[in-house]
Scaffold this motif. Structure first.
Motif, PDB file in Angstrom:
ATOM      1  N   ASN A   1      -1.582  -2.236  -1.966  1.00  0.00           N
ATOM      2  CA  ASN A   1      -0.978  -3.417  -2.565  1.00  0.00           C
ATOM      3  C   ASN A   1      -0.344  -3.015  -3.888  1.00  0.00           C
ATOM      4  O   ASN A   1      -0.411  -1.846  -4.291  1.00  0.00           O
ATOM      5  CB  ASN A   1      -2.004  -4.553  -2.720  1.00  0.00           C
ATOM      6  CG  ASN A   1      -3.177  -4.142  -3.578  1.00  0.00           C
ATOM      7  OD1 ASN A   1      -3.008  -3.542  -4.631  1.00  0.00           O
ATOM      8  ND2 ASN A   1      -4.370  -4.454  -3.122  1.00  0.00           N
ATOM      9  N   SER A   2       0.279  -3.951  -4.569  1.00  0.00           N
ATOM     10  CA  SER A   2       1.037  -3.618  -5.778  1.00  0.00           C
ATOM     11  C   SER A   2       0.167  -3.008  -6.865  1.00  0.00           C
ATOM     12  O   SER A   2       0.627  -2.137  -7.609  1.00  0.00           O
ATOM     13  CB  SER A   2       1.780  -4.847  -6.302  1.00  0.00           C
ATOM     14  OG  SER A   2       0.860  -5.887  -6.576  1.00  0.00           O
ATOM     15  N   SER A   3      -1.099  -3.400  -6.972  1.00  0.00           N
ATOM     16  CA  SER A   3      -1.950  -2.812  -8.012  1.00  0.00           C
ATOM     17  C   SER A   3      -2.309  -1.361  -7.694  1.00  0.00           C
ATOM     18  O   SER A   3      -2.573  -0.576  -8.602  1.00  0.00           O
ATOM     19  CB  SER A   3      -3.215  -3.648  -8.223  1.00  0.00           C
ATOM     20  OG  SER A   3      -4.060  -3.580  -7.104  1.00  0.00           O
ATOM     21  N   ASP A   4      -2.300  -0.974  -6.430  1.00  0.00           N
ATOM     22  CA  ASP A   4      -2.611   0.411  -6.042  1.00  0.00           C
ATOM     23  C   ASP A   4      -1.461   1.369  -6.355  1.00  0.00           C
ATOM     24  O   ASP A   4      -1.681   2.566  -6.501  1.00  0.00           O
ATOM     25  CB  ASP A   4      -2.912   0.513  -4.545  1.00  0.00           C
ATOM     26  CG  ASP A   4      -4.163  -0.246  -4.144  1.00  0.00           C
ATOM     27  OD1 ASP A   4      -5.147  -0.214  -4.907  1.00  0.00           O
ATOM     28  OD2 ASP A   4      -4.147  -0.863  -3.063  1.00  0.00           O
ATOM     29  N   VAL A   5      -0.256   0.860  -6.424  1.00  0.00           N
ATOM     30  CA  VAL A   5       0.914   1.721  -6.661  1.00  0.00           C
ATOM     31  C   VAL A   5       1.585   1.433  -8.002  1.00  0.00           C
ATOM     32  O   VAL A   5       2.631   1.978  -8.303  1.00  0.00           O
ATOM     33  CB  VAL A   5       1.949   1.591  -5.508  1.00  0.00           C
ATOM     34  CG1 VAL A   5       1.359   2.072  -4.199  1.00  0.00           C
ATOM     35  CG2 VAL A   5       2.465   0.165  -5.377  1.00  0.00           C
ATOM     36  N   GLY A   6       0.945   0.590  -8.809  1.00  0.00           N
ATOM     37  CA  GLY A   6       1.529   0.184 -10.080  1.00  0.00           C
ATOM     38  C   GLY A   6       0.969   0.918 -11.279  1.00  0.00           C
ATOM     39  O   GLY A   6       0.437   2.030 -11.178  1.00  0.00           O
ATOM     40  N   SER A   7       1.041   0.269 -12.412  1.00  0.00           N
ATOM     41  CA  SER A   7       0.717   0.887 -13.701  1.00  0.00           C
ATOM     42  C   SER A   7      -0.774   1.070 -13.962  1.00  0.00           C
ATOM     43  O   SER A   7      -1.146   1.687 -14.954  1.00  0.00           O
ATOM     44  CB  SER A   7       1.328   0.054 -14.821  1.00  0.00           C
ATOM     45  OG  SER A   7       0.772  -1.249 -14.812  1.00  0.00           O
ATOM     46  N   LEU A   8      -1.638   0.568 -13.099  1.00  0.00           N
ATOM     47  CA  LEU A   8      -3.085   0.715 -13.325  1.00  0.00           C
ATOM     48  C   LEU A   8      -3.592   2.121 -13.007  1.00  0.00           C
ATOM     49  O   LEU A   8      -4.712   2.473 -13.343  1.00  0.00           O
ATOM     50  CB  LEU A   8      -3.868  -0.324 -12.517  1.00  0.00           C
ATOM     51  CG  LEU A   8      -3.651  -1.777 -12.942  1.00  0.00           C
ATOM     52  CD1 LEU A   8      -4.401  -2.723 -12.018  1.00  0.00           C
ATOM     53  CD2 LEU A   8      -4.070  -1.996 -14.385  1.00  0.00           C
ATOM     54  N   SER A   9      -2.778   2.916 -12.355  1.00  0.00           N
ATOM     55  CA  SER A   9      -3.078   4.343 -12.090  1.00  0.00           C
ATOM     56  C   SER A   9      -4.376   4.580 -11.339  1.00  0.00           C
ATOM     57  O   SER A   9      -5.123   5.501 -11.647  1.00  0.00           O
ATOM     58  CB  SER A   9      -3.093   5.146 -13.399  1.00  0.00           C
ATOM     59  OG  SER A   9      -1.853   5.070 -14.019  1.00  0.00           O
ATOM     60  N   ARG A  10      -4.636   3.730 -10.350  1.00  0.00           N
ATOM     61  CA  ARG A  10      -5.839   3.935  -9.546  1.00  0.00           C
ATOM     62  C   ARG A  10      -5.684   3.310  -8.174  1.00  0.00           C
ATOM     63  O   ARG A  10      -4.887   2.403  -7.977  1.00  0.00           O
ATOM     64  CB  ARG A  10      -7.070   3.417 -10.268  1.00  0.00           C
ATOM     65  CG  ARG A  10      -7.521   1.977 -10.082  1.00  0.00           C
ATOM     66  CD  ARG A  10      -6.503   0.934 -10.480  1.00  0.00           C
ATOM     67  NE  ARG A  10      -6.933  -0.436 -10.369  1.00  0.00           N
ATOM     68  CZ  ARG A  10      -6.632  -1.233  -9.354  1.00  0.00           C
ATOM     69  NH1 ARG A  10      -5.975  -0.792  -8.331  1.00  0.00           N
ATOM     70  NH2 ARG A  10      -6.983  -2.487  -9.355  1.00  0.00           N
ATOM     71  N   LEU A  11      -6.450   3.841  -7.227  1.00  0.00           N
ATOM     72  CA  LEU A  11      -6.537   3.264  -5.887  1.00  0.00           C
ATOM     73  C   LEU A  11      -7.878   2.557  -5.816  1.00  0.00           C
ATOM     74  O   LEU A  11      -8.936   3.190  -5.898  1.00  0.00           O
ATOM     75  CB  LEU A  11      -6.466   4.360  -4.820  1.00  0.00           C
ATOM     76  CG  LEU A  11      -6.727   3.893  -3.386  1.00  0.00           C
ATOM     77  CD1 LEU A  11      -5.665   2.904  -2.929  1.00  0.00           C
ATOM     78  CD2 LEU A  11      -6.791   5.080  -2.444  1.00  0.00           C
ATOM     79  N   LEU A  12      -7.849   1.246  -5.705  1.00  0.00           N
ATOM     80  CA  LEU A  12      -9.060   0.428  -5.675  1.00  0.00           C
ATOM     81  C   LEU A  12      -9.655   0.428  -4.273  1.00  0.00           C
ATOM     82  O   LEU A  12      -8.951   0.172  -3.292  1.00  0.00           O
ATOM     83  CB  LEU A  12      -8.732  -1.002  -6.110  1.00  0.00           C
ATOM     84  CG  LEU A  12      -9.901  -1.945  -6.308  1.00  0.00           C
ATOM     85  CD1 LEU A  12     -10.748  -1.505  -7.498  1.00  0.00           C
ATOM     86  CD2 LEU A  12      -9.385  -3.360  -6.533  1.00  0.00           C
TER      87      LEU A  12
END
Length: 123
Positions: free
Chosen positions: A14-25
């Motif tokens: 999802n967008s948080s996995d490929v965005g600026s958070l730099s992590r795979l949840l």
């Protein structure tokens, strides 16, 4: 069933996995039995645990850090996730990726199982 799928840990990005958070949840339900258990991970390790990852699609070795994610009940692969996986493999929201533990090589294997579709980009 004649075939046992080795890719037990699968995730549609999802967008948080490929965005600026730099992590795979990774949800706790997947991470604890499929990652933490095979690594012997102790959730009290504040810095996490370095893990070797073999990209079977590109035949290349990479390193990520596995750790508990803050106060949530989830875990993450982080450190080089964006550089070595998202950017290098051009991963987008909607791609399905997978990991499995190779006990003979003592490392995780990684693969992109399914590319994102136009429909994934519109959501």
């Amino acid at each position: 069933m004649m075939y046992d799928d080795p890719w037990k840990l699968k995730k549609v990005l999802n967008s948080s996995d490929v965005g600026s958070l730099s992590r795979l949840l990774l949800p706790k339900e997947m991470a604890e039995p499929l990652v933490a258990a095979v690594l012997g991970y102790d959730e009290n390790q504040k810095e996490g645990m370095e893990v070797e990852i073999w990209d079977v699609d590109t035949q290349s070795m990479h390193s990520l850090v596995f750790k508990r994610w803050g106060s949530s009940r989830s875990y993450v692969f982080m450190a080089n996730w964006i550089k070595d996986f998202v950017k290098r493999r051009s991963l987008k929201s909607g791609h399905e990726v997978a990991f499995h533990w190779n006990p003979y090589a003592n490392r995780f294997h990684f693969s992109v199982l399914k590319a994102a579709t136009e429909e994934d980009f519109s959501n």
